[in-house]
Design a protein around this motif. Structure first.
Motif, PDB file in Angstrom:
ATOM      1  N   SER A   1       0.896  -1.377  -0.100  1.00 43.15           N
ATOM      2  CA  SER A   1      -0.045   0.243   0.035  1.00 43.15           C
ATOM      3  C   SER A   1       0.987   0.710   0.300  1.00 43.15           C
ATOM      4  CB  SER A   1      -1.288  -0.304   1.240  1.00 43.15           C
ATOM      5  OG  SER A   1      -1.581   1.137   1.279  1.00 43.15           O
ATOM      6  N   ILE A   2       1.939   1.158   0.326  1.00 44.14           N
ATOM      7  CA  ILE A   2       2.462   1.832   0.625  1.00 44.14           C
ATOM      8  C   ILE A   2       3.541   3.035  -0.655  1.00 44.14           C
ATOM      9  CG2 ILE A   2       4.675   3.406   1.577  1.00 44.14           C
ATOM     10  CD1 ILE A   2       2.713   3.478   3.819  1.00 44.14           C
ATOM     11  N   ASP A   3       4.047   1.553  -1.184  1.00 52.36           N
ATOM     12  CA  ASP A   3       4.224   1.812  -2.517  1.00 52.36           C
ATOM     13  C   ASP A   3       3.565   1.566  -3.826  1.00 52.36           C
ATOM     14  OD1 ASP A   3       7.002   0.488  -1.071  1.00 52.36           O
ATOM     15  OD2 ASP A   3       6.559  -1.484  -1.690  1.00 52.36           O
ATOM     16  N   LEU A   4       2.170   1.877  -3.286  1.00 51.82           N
ATOM     17  CA  LEU A   4       1.770   2.556  -4.008  1.00 51.82           C
ATOM     18  C   LEU A   4       0.723   3.861  -4.125  1.00 51.82           C
ATOM     19  CD1 LEU A   4      -1.044  -0.936  -4.707  1.00 51.82           C
ATOM     20  CD2 LEU A   4       0.753   0.080  -6.001  1.00 51.82           C
ATOM     21  N   GLY A   5       1.682   4.194  -3.232  1.00 50.58           N
ATOM     22  CA  GLY A   5       1.539   5.729  -3.002  1.00 50.58           C
ATOM     23  C   GLY A   5       0.466   5.926  -1.895  1.00 50.58           C
ATOM     24  N   ALA A   6      -0.086   5.490  -1.345  1.00 52.11           N
ATOM     25  CA  ALA A   6      -1.279   5.992  -0.207  1.00 52.11           C
ATOM     26  C   ALA A   6      -0.141   6.277   0.808  1.00 52.11           C
ATOM     27  CB  ALA A   6      -1.846   4.786  -0.039  1.00 52.11           C
TER      28      ALA A   6
ATOM     29  N   GLU B   1       0.541   6.819   4.884  1.00 51.02           N
ATOM     30  CA  GLU B   1       0.721   5.551   6.089  1.00 51.02           C
ATOM     31  C   GLU B   1      -0.585   5.834   6.791  1.00 51.02           C
ATOM     32  OE1 GLU B   1       3.667   6.283   8.512  1.00 51.02           O
ATOM     33  OE2 GLU B   1       5.323   5.370   7.214  1.00 51.02           O
ATOM     34  N   ILE B   2      -1.529   7.317   7.283  1.00 55.76           N
ATOM     35  CA  ILE B   2      -2.292   7.157   7.725  1.00 55.76           C
ATOM     36  C   ILE B   2      -3.879   6.690   7.185  1.00 55.76           C
ATOM     37  CG2 ILE B   2      -4.559   8.649   8.457  1.00 55.76           C
ATOM     38  CD1 ILE B   2      -2.114  10.503   8.989  1.00 55.76           C
ATOM     39  N   THR B   3      -4.110   6.191   5.718  1.00 52.41           N
ATOM     40  CA  THR B   3      -4.845   6.353   4.748  1.00 52.41           C
ATOM     41  C   THR B   3      -4.498   4.559   5.207  1.00 52.41           C
ATOM     42  OG1 THR B   3      -4.860   7.754   3.200  1.00 52.41           O
ATOM     43  CG2 THR B   3      -5.439   5.608   2.232  1.00 52.41           C
ATOM     44  N   THR B   4      -3.654   3.978   5.190  1.00 56.22           N
ATOM     45  CA  THR B   4      -3.068   2.757   4.579  1.00 56.22           C
ATOM     46  C   THR B   4      -4.017   1.648   6.111  1.00 56.22           C
ATOM     47  OG1 THR B   4      -1.252   2.513   3.694  1.00 56.22           O
ATOM     48  CG2 THR B   4      -1.416  -0.077   4.804  1.00 56.22           C
ATOM     49  N   PHE B   5      -3.301   2.634   7.640  1.00 54.83           N
ATOM     50  CA  PHE B   5      -3.497   2.429   9.041  1.00 54.83           C
ATOM     51  C   PHE B   5      -5.021   2.253   8.829  1.00 54.83           C
ATOM     52  CE2 PHE B   5      -5.186   3.330  12.941  1.00 54.83           C
ATOM     53  CZ  PHE B   5      -5.206   2.873  13.901  1.00 54.83           C
ATOM     54  N   ARG B   6      -5.800   3.286   7.850  1.00 55.88           N
ATOM     55  CA  ARG B   6      -7.186   3.676   7.945  1.00 55.88           C
ATOM     56  C   ARG B   6      -8.657   2.150   7.295  1.00 55.88           C
ATOM     57  NH1 ARG B   6     -10.659   6.964   5.692  1.00 55.88           N
ATOM     58  NH2 ARG B   6      -9.329   7.730   4.593  1.00 55.88           N
ATOM     59  N   ARG B   7      -7.265   2.115   5.844  1.00 57.56           N
ATOM     60  CA  ARG B   7      -8.587   1.084   5.291  1.00 57.56           C
ATOM     61  C   ARG B   7      -7.207   0.360   5.379  1.00 57.56           C
ATOM     62  NH1 ARG B   7      -9.249   4.214  -0.611  1.00 57.56           N
ATOM     63  NH2 ARG B   7     -10.778   6.210   1.017  1.00 57.56           N
ATOM     64  N   ILE B   8      -6.326  -0.442   5.937  1.00 59.31           N
ATOM     65  CA  ILE B   8      -5.932  -2.237   5.574  1.00 59.31           C
ATOM     66  C   ILE B   8      -5.811  -2.314   7.067  1.00 59.31           C
ATOM     67  CG2 ILE B   8      -4.065  -3.662   5.198  1.00 59.31           C
ATOM     68  CD1 ILE B   8      -3.825  -1.832   2.764  1.00 59.31           C
ATOM     69  N   ILE B   9      -4.586  -1.558   8.025  1.00 58.81           N
ATOM     70  CA  ILE B   9      -4.941  -2.122   9.426  1.00 58.81           C
ATOM     71  C   ILE B   9      -5.868  -2.050  10.077  1.00 58.81           C
ATOM     72  CG2 ILE B   9      -3.464  -2.133  11.198  1.00 58.81           C
ATOM     73  CD1 ILE B   9      -0.936  -0.729   9.685  1.00 58.81           C
ATOM     74  N   LEU B  10      -6.624  -1.629  10.530  1.00 64.59           N
ATOM     75  CA  LEU B  10      -7.398  -1.085  11.394  1.00 64.59           C
ATOM     76  C   LEU B  10      -8.775  -1.994  11.122  1.00 64.59           C
ATOM     77  CD1 LEU B  10      -8.424   0.759  14.103  1.00 64.59           C
ATOM     78  CD2 LEU B  10      -9.535   1.965  12.093  1.00 64.59           C
ATOM     79  N   PRO B  11      -9.190  -2.655  10.145  1.00 66.98           N
ATOM     80  CA  PRO B  11     -10.172  -3.613  10.124  1.00 66.98           C
ATOM     81  C   PRO B  11      -9.654  -4.565  10.122  1.00 66.98           C
ATOM     82  CG  PRO B  11     -10.177  -1.823   8.255  1.00 66.98           C
ATOM     83  CD  PRO B  11      -8.875  -1.167   9.055  1.00 66.98           C
TER      84      PRO B  11
END
Length: 265
Positions: A167-172, A174-184
Motif C-alpha cells: 500500500s505504501i509503495d502504491l502511493g497511499a 501511512e494514515i490511509t493505509t492504517f485506516r483502510r487496511i490495518i484498522l479493519p
C-alpha cells in the motif's frame, strides 16, 4: 456393526476434576447471588424471595456516587489504554523488538498489584500530583495498556505485513493505509481489548485504593464495597456484588468470543 468407545479412565478423571474446579469456583458466587434476593436482613438465613435489597441499593447515595466514579474512571481509562495499547501492539509487531522490551512492557500484568500501586503512589508523590479520580484514571491506563497490547497482538500475528508495504509503495499515505487496511484487520482485537480493559478497571481495587484522594468524590465501587463490608456482609452488599460480577462476566465472555473470532476469522 455398532462401534463401542474405548473406556478411557484418564479422560474420565480429567472430566471429573474439571467439574470439581467449576464447583469450587462458582458455587460460592451462586450462593452470594441467591442470598442477594433474601428477604431477611441476615445475610445467611433464608426467609423468602425479595427484590428489596436491590431497591435499597438504588436509593443509596454513596453507592450511586461510587458507581458514577467507577464508570467515569473505566470509560476514560479504557479509551486511553485502548488507543495507546493498540498503537503499541502495531509498533512492536511490525518492528519485531526483542524479548527484553516485551518483558518490560508486560511487567504490569505479572507483578503484584500492591507493588504497582505503591510505585504509582510514590511517582505521584514525587511529582507532587494531587490525588483524585485523575490519578486513578492514569494508574488504570498504566495497568491496562499491557492487556490491550497483548490482545491486539494475537490478531496481528496473522496479519500479512506485505500488504501494508504494498500500500505504501502504491502511493497511499501511512494514515490511509492504517485506516483502510490495518484498522479493519485488527478491529475485533481492539474491541476485545477495550472490553477487557473496561472490566479490569471496574473490578480493580488495590491500585485505586492507593492512588485515590480523600473523600467520596474519588471513591470507586470496589472501594465502597470494601468500606461497607468491614462492618459485616449484608444482603445489600450481596446485591451490589452480584451486579458487579454479572457485568464483569458478561464483558469478559464477550471479549473472549470477539477475540476468538478475530483469530480464527
Amino acid at each position: 456393526m455398532r462401534e463401542f468407545k474405548r473406556f478411557d479412565p484418564t479422560r474420565l478423571w480429567l472430566a471429573a476434576h474439571l467439574r470439581l474446579v467449576y464447583v469450587f469456583l462458582y458455587v460460592p458466587i451462586g450462593v452470594l447471588m441467591v442470598l442477594s434476593f433474601n428477604k431477611a436482613g441476615l445475610p445467611t438465613v433464608w426467609s423468602g424471595f425479595s427484590f428489596e435489597w436491590y431497591g435499597k441499593l438504588a436509593e443509596n447515595a454513596a453507592i450511586l456516587s461510587a458507581a458514577r466514579n467507577t464508570i467515569v474512571v473505566a470509560v476514560i481509562s479504557t479509551i486511553l489504554a485502548t488507543l495507546i495499547g493498540s498503537l503499541l501492539a502495531i509498533g512492536m509487531e511490525y518492528r519485531r523488538r526483542g524479548a527484553g522490551l516485551e518483558a518490560i512492557l508486560f511487567a504490569p500484568m505479572i507483578i503484584p498489584d500492591i507493588v504497582l500501586a505503591i510505585a504509582l503512589l510514590s511517582f505521584f508523590t514525587l511529582l507532587e500530583v494531587t490525588l483524585g479520580l485523575h490519578s486513578i484514571i492514569l494508574s488504570h491506563v498504566v495497568f491496562n495498556i499491557a492487556f490491550v497490547c497483548a490482545v491486539v497482538r494475537t490478531r496481528l500475528r496473522s496479519f500479512d505485513w506485505s500488504v501494508f508495504e504494498a500500500s505504501i509503495d502504491l502511493g497511499a499515505t501511512e494514515i490511509t493505509t492504517f485506516r483502510r487496511i490495518i484498522l479493519p484487520a485488527i478491529l475485533p482485537g481492539v474491541i476485545a481489548g477495550a472490553m477487557l480493559s473496561f472490566t479490569l478497571s471496574v473490578d480493580e481495587f488495590i491500585i485505586a485504593y492507593f492512588t485515590a484522594g480523600a473523600g467520596q468524590s474519588s471513591t470507586t465501587l470496589p472501594m465502597q464495597i470494601y468500606s461497607m463490608i468491614r462492618f459485616g456482609v449484608t444482603p445489600e452488599i450481596n446485591a451490589m456484588a452480584s451486579i458487579v460480577m454479572l457485568v464483569s462476566f458478561t464483558l469478559v465472555i464477550a471479549a473472549q468470543r470477539i477475540n476468538k473470532e478475530s483469530v480464527t476469522g
